[in-house]
Structure formats: C-alpha cells, structure tokens
Design an enzyme around this catalytic site. Structure first.
Site, PDB file in Angstrom:
ATOM      1  N   PRO A  95       0.777  -1.231   0.000  1.00  0.00           N
ATOM      2  CA  PRO A  95       0.000   0.000   0.000  1.00  0.00           C
ATOM      3  C   PRO A  95       0.817   1.295   0.000  1.00  0.00           C
ATOM      4  O   PRO A  95       1.836   1.394   0.677  1.00  0.00           O
ATOM      5  CB  PRO A  95      -0.830  -0.092   1.278  1.00  0.00           C
ATOM      6  CG  PRO A  95      -0.186  -1.145   2.091  1.00  0.00           C
ATOM      7  CD  PRO A  95       0.464  -2.089   1.141  1.00  0.00           C
ATOM      8  N   ASN A  96       0.318   2.228  -0.777  1.00  0.00           N
ATOM      9  CA  ASN A  96       0.839   3.598  -0.884  1.00  0.00           C
ATOM     10  C   ASN A  96       2.130   3.716  -1.675  1.00  0.00           C
ATOM     11  O   ASN A  96       2.602   4.831  -1.919  1.00  0.00           O
ATOM     12  CB  ASN A  96       1.001   4.251   0.509  1.00  0.00           C
ATOM     13  CG  ASN A  96      -0.320   4.405   1.217  1.00  0.00           C
ATOM     14  OD1 ASN A  96      -1.270   4.924   0.645  1.00  0.00           O
ATOM     15  ND2 ASN A  96      -0.405   3.930   2.449  1.00  0.00           N
ATOM     16  N   ARG A 124       5.378  12.138  -3.114  1.00  0.00           N
ATOM     17  CA  ARG A 124       5.355  12.681  -1.745  1.00  0.00           C
ATOM     18  C   ARG A 124       6.538  12.107  -0.968  1.00  0.00           C
ATOM     19  O   ARG A 124       7.076  11.070  -1.304  1.00  0.00           O
ATOM     20  CB  ARG A 124       4.065  12.298  -1.022  1.00  0.00           C
ATOM     21  CG  ARG A 124       2.839  12.779  -1.727  1.00  0.00           C
ATOM     22  CD  ARG A 124       1.719  13.148  -0.787  1.00  0.00           C
ATOM     23  NE  ARG A 124       0.668  13.819  -1.539  1.00  0.00           N
ATOM     24  CZ  ARG A 124      -0.250  13.183  -2.282  1.00  0.00           C
ATOM     25  NH1 ARG A 124      -0.263  11.881  -2.329  1.00  0.00           N
ATOM     26  NH2 ARG A 124      -1.152  13.864  -2.940  1.00  0.00           N
ATOM     27  N   TYR A 175      11.662   8.484   0.773  1.00  0.00           N
ATOM     28  CA  TYR A 175      11.517   7.420  -0.232  1.00  0.00           C
ATOM     29  C   TYR A 175      12.140   7.741  -1.592  1.00  0.00           C
ATOM     30  O   TYR A 175      12.042   6.928  -2.512  1.00  0.00           O
ATOM     31  CB  TYR A 175      10.025   7.094  -0.409  1.00  0.00           C
ATOM     32  CG  TYR A 175       9.376   6.602   0.868  1.00  0.00           C
ATOM     33  CD1 TYR A 175       9.819   5.434   1.477  1.00  0.00           C
ATOM     34  CD2 TYR A 175       8.348   7.315   1.466  1.00  0.00           C
ATOM     35  CE1 TYR A 175       9.240   4.979   2.650  1.00  0.00           C
ATOM     36  CE2 TYR A 175       7.754   6.866   2.645  1.00  0.00           C
ATOM     37  CZ  TYR A 175       8.209   5.700   3.228  1.00  0.00           C
ATOM     38  OH  TYR A 175       7.635   5.245   4.389  1.00  0.00           O
ATOM     39  N   ASN A 193       7.887  -5.823  -1.200  1.00  0.00           N
ATOM     40  CA  ASN A 193       7.900  -4.705  -0.275  1.00  0.00           C
ATOM     41  C   ASN A 193       6.471  -4.610   0.250  1.00  0.00           C
ATOM     42  O   ASN A 193       5.603  -4.038  -0.407  1.00  0.00           O
ATOM     43  CB  ASN A 193       8.304  -3.399  -0.964  1.00  0.00           C
ATOM     44  CG  ASN A 193       8.396  -2.252   0.042  1.00  0.00           C
ATOM     45  OD1 ASN A 193       7.915  -2.372   1.171  1.00  0.00           O
ATOM     46  ND2 ASN A 193       9.012  -1.146  -0.362  1.00  0.00           N
ATOM     47  N   ALA A 208       3.286  -0.857   4.629  1.00  0.00           N
ATOM     48  CA  ALA A 208       2.754  -0.822   6.003  1.00  0.00           C
ATOM     49  C   ALA A 208       2.308  -2.198   6.499  1.00  0.00           C
ATOM     50  O   ALA A 208       2.314  -2.464   7.709  1.00  0.00           O
ATOM     51  CB  ALA A 208       1.598   0.165   6.079  1.00  0.00           C
ATOM     52  N   GLU A 244      12.260 -10.006   1.413  1.00  0.00           N
ATOM     53  CA  GLU A 244      11.559  -8.806   1.870  1.00  0.00           C
ATOM     54  C   GLU A 244      12.456  -7.590   1.620  1.00  0.00           C
ATOM     55  O   GLU A 244      13.632  -7.617   1.991  1.00  0.00           O
ATOM     56  CB  GLU A 244      11.270  -8.940   3.378  1.00  0.00           C
ATOM     57  CG  GLU A 244      10.604  -7.724   3.988  1.00  0.00           C
ATOM     58  CD  GLU A 244      10.452  -7.848   5.510  1.00  0.00           C
ATOM     59  OE1 GLU A 244      10.666  -8.958   6.070  1.00  0.00           O
ATOM     60  OE2 GLU A 244      10.138  -6.825   6.137  1.00  0.00           O
ATOM     61  N   HIS A 277      12.822  -3.148   1.668  1.00  0.00           N
ATOM     62  CA  HIS A 277      12.315  -1.834   2.071  1.00  0.00           C
ATOM     63  C   HIS A 277      13.241  -0.754   1.546  1.00  0.00           C
ATOM     64  O   HIS A 277      14.471  -0.913   1.589  1.00  0.00           O
ATOM     65  CB  HIS A 277      12.237  -1.717   3.594  1.00  0.00           C
ATOM     66  CG  HIS A 277      11.306  -2.704   4.189  1.00  0.00           C
ATOM     67  ND1 HIS A 277       9.942  -2.569   4.132  1.00  0.00           N
ATOM     68  CD2 HIS A 277      11.544  -3.886   4.814  1.00  0.00           C
ATOM     69  CE1 HIS A 277       9.370  -3.616   4.703  1.00  0.00           C
ATOM     70  NE2 HIS A 277      10.328  -4.439   5.121  1.00  0.00           N
ATOM     71  N   ARG A 300      13.708   4.233  12.097  1.00  0.00           N
ATOM     72  CA  ARG A 300      12.535   5.106  12.073  1.00  0.00           C
ATOM     73  C   ARG A 300      11.698   4.915  13.341  1.00  0.00           C
ATOM     74  O   ARG A 300      12.245   4.618  14.401  1.00  0.00           O
ATOM     75  CB  ARG A 300      11.753   4.828  10.788  1.00  0.00           C
ATOM     76  CG  ARG A 300      12.617   5.070   9.537  1.00  0.00           C
ATOM     77  CD  ARG A 300      11.847   4.858   8.258  1.00  0.00           C
ATOM     78  NE  ARG A 300      10.724   5.791   8.172  1.00  0.00           N
ATOM     79  CZ  ARG A 300       9.730   5.670   7.288  1.00  0.00           C
ATOM     80  NH1 ARG A 300       9.738   4.660   6.429  1.00  0.00           N
ATOM     81  NH2 ARG A 300       8.750   6.553   7.263  1.00  0.00           N
TER      82      ARG A 300
HETATM   83  O1  CA2 Z   1      10.775   1.720   3.384  1.00  0.00           O
HETATM   84  C1  CA2 Z   1       9.897   1.032   2.865  1.00  0.00           C
HETATM   85  O2  CA2 Z   1      10.023   0.537   1.738  1.00  0.00           O
HETATM   86  C2  CA2 Z   1       8.558   0.814   3.593  1.00  0.00           C
HETATM   87  O3  CA2 Z   1       8.115  -0.500   3.295  1.00  0.00           O
HETATM   88  C3  CA2 Z   1       7.613   1.839   3.029  1.00  0.00           C
HETATM   89  C4  CA2 Z   1       6.252   1.843   3.732  1.00  0.00           C
HETATM   90  C5  CA2 Z   1       6.413   1.909   5.243  1.00  0.00           C
HETATM   91  O4  CA2 Z   1       5.146   1.768   5.858  1.00  0.00           O
HETATM   92  C6  CA2 Z   1       7.351   0.836   5.761  1.00  0.00           C
HETATM   93  O5  CA2 Z   1       7.497   1.012   7.154  1.00  0.00           O
HETATM   94  C7  CA2 Z   1       8.704   0.931   5.095  1.00  0.00           C
HETATM   95  C8  CA2 Z   1       5.429   3.043   3.275  1.00  0.00           C
HETATM   96  C9  CA2 Z   1       5.153   3.085   1.816  1.00  0.00           C
HETATM   97  C10 CA2 Z   1       4.449   4.360   1.508  1.00  0.00           C
HETATM   98  O6  CA2 Z   1       5.149   5.007   0.488  1.00  0.00           O
HETATM   99  C11 CA2 Z   1       4.945   6.330   0.304  1.00  0.00           C
HETATM  100  C12 CA2 Z   1       5.661   6.899  -0.720  1.00  0.00           C
HETATM  101  C13 CA2 Z   1       5.534   8.241  -0.944  1.00  0.00           C
HETATM  102  C14 CA2 Z   1       4.693   9.011  -0.178  1.00  0.00           C
HETATM  103  C15 CA2 Z   1       3.977   8.429   0.847  1.00  0.00           C
HETATM  104  C16 CA2 Z   1       4.092   7.089   1.094  1.00  0.00           C
END
Ligand code: CA2
Length: 146
Positions: A13-14, A21, A26, A77, A80, A101, A103, A110
C-alpha cells in the site's frame, strides 16, 4: 520461460505514491521508474520479472497464494503491511517459494512500530535502507535462490 526463471515483485500500500510525496524518505523515483530499472536488471540477469502493486491486503495474499504456479521466487515490499499482516506472512509460508523482503527506507532507524516485521520470519532474508537499490539487491538475492 520455465516458472523457475520467473520472479514476482510485489509492492504494498501507498507505494504508488513514490516520487510524488515524502522524497526525503523514499526518494524521487516513481514506482513506474523503479519498475523500469527492475526490468533492466532482470534482462541483464536473464530472468523474467513481473511487477505488481496493490493497496489491498487481500489482493496481495491472493497473488502470493497463486505465485508457485508461475514463479520460482518472490520479492516483496509489503509496505505498512510489514508491521501488521499475519495474513501476508502466512501466505508466504504457505506458498513455500523463496521470498525476499525489501524496504526502501531503513525500518530500524525510524519509528518504533516499524522495527517489527511480521513478514521477516517467513522470508529468506530482508534488505532494508538502500533506497531504490533495495529492489535491485532483492532481485539479485531472489535470483540466487532460483
Ligand atoms: O521503506 C519502505 O520501503 C517501507 O516499506 C515503506 C512503507 C512503510 O510503511 C514501511 O514502514 C517501510 C510506506 C510506503 C508508503 O510510500 C509512500 C511513498 C511516498 C509518499 C507516501 C508514502
């Protein structure tokens, strides 16, 4: 191509918001640009890769369940869902194919809640904190498992 040479790359997700963003966490690449880099590396490594994204836990679980029919390994990946999903962990265990896995950010640097991964125990290993390069390292690790 035989299923043994195919790798499924899953994004949770996301991750479709990448490049739009929070670039400080990221990076600036979009998911589409990352996918192109993954495909370029796949060509170099001589494997077929299919990349998918879903914001839905159920859809990810379905894809993981079906993966052994077509794929020899998974790179995921879980975003969340890493920190919440027993369902994704159980699906990976049930699928029984090597899963890596990945990230983008270092989940151990974090917030406290990101330090626990439900998925990690079901995966062969975890790559975290190398930015977009985490996917490339993950693909190399998955190919080594084929
Ligand atoms: O670091 C990673 O790849 C994560 O899997 C990214 C997830 C986060 O919940 C994990 O703890 C670590 C979040 C992905 C959301 O990605 C976004 C990208 C741009 C703007 C907002 C969210």
């Amino acid at each position: 191509m035989a299923k043994k040479k195919k790798v499924l790359v899953l994004n949770g997700p996301n991750l479709n918001l990448l490049g739009k963003r929070q670039p400080e966490i990221y990076g600036r690449l979009t998911l589409e640009q990352i996918n192109r880099r993954i495909q370029a590396l796949a060509k170099e490594l001589g494997v077929e890769v299919e990349v998918r994204h879903s914001n839905s836990e159920g859809e990810l679980v379905g894809w993981i369940q079906d993966a052994p029919k077509q794929f020899g390994a998974i790179v995921i990946n879980p975003a969340a869902y890493t920190h919440s999903s027993v369902a994704i962990r159980d699906a990976i265990t049930a699928a029984g194919i090597p899963t890596v896995e990945v990230h983008i950010s270092n989940i151990y640097k974090r917030e406290e809640f990101r330090r626990y991964s439900y998925v990690a125990a079901a995966a062969v290993g975890q790559i975290t904190g190398f930015g977009v390069e985490s996917y490339m390292l993950g693909l190399r690790a998955a190919v080594a498992q084929l």
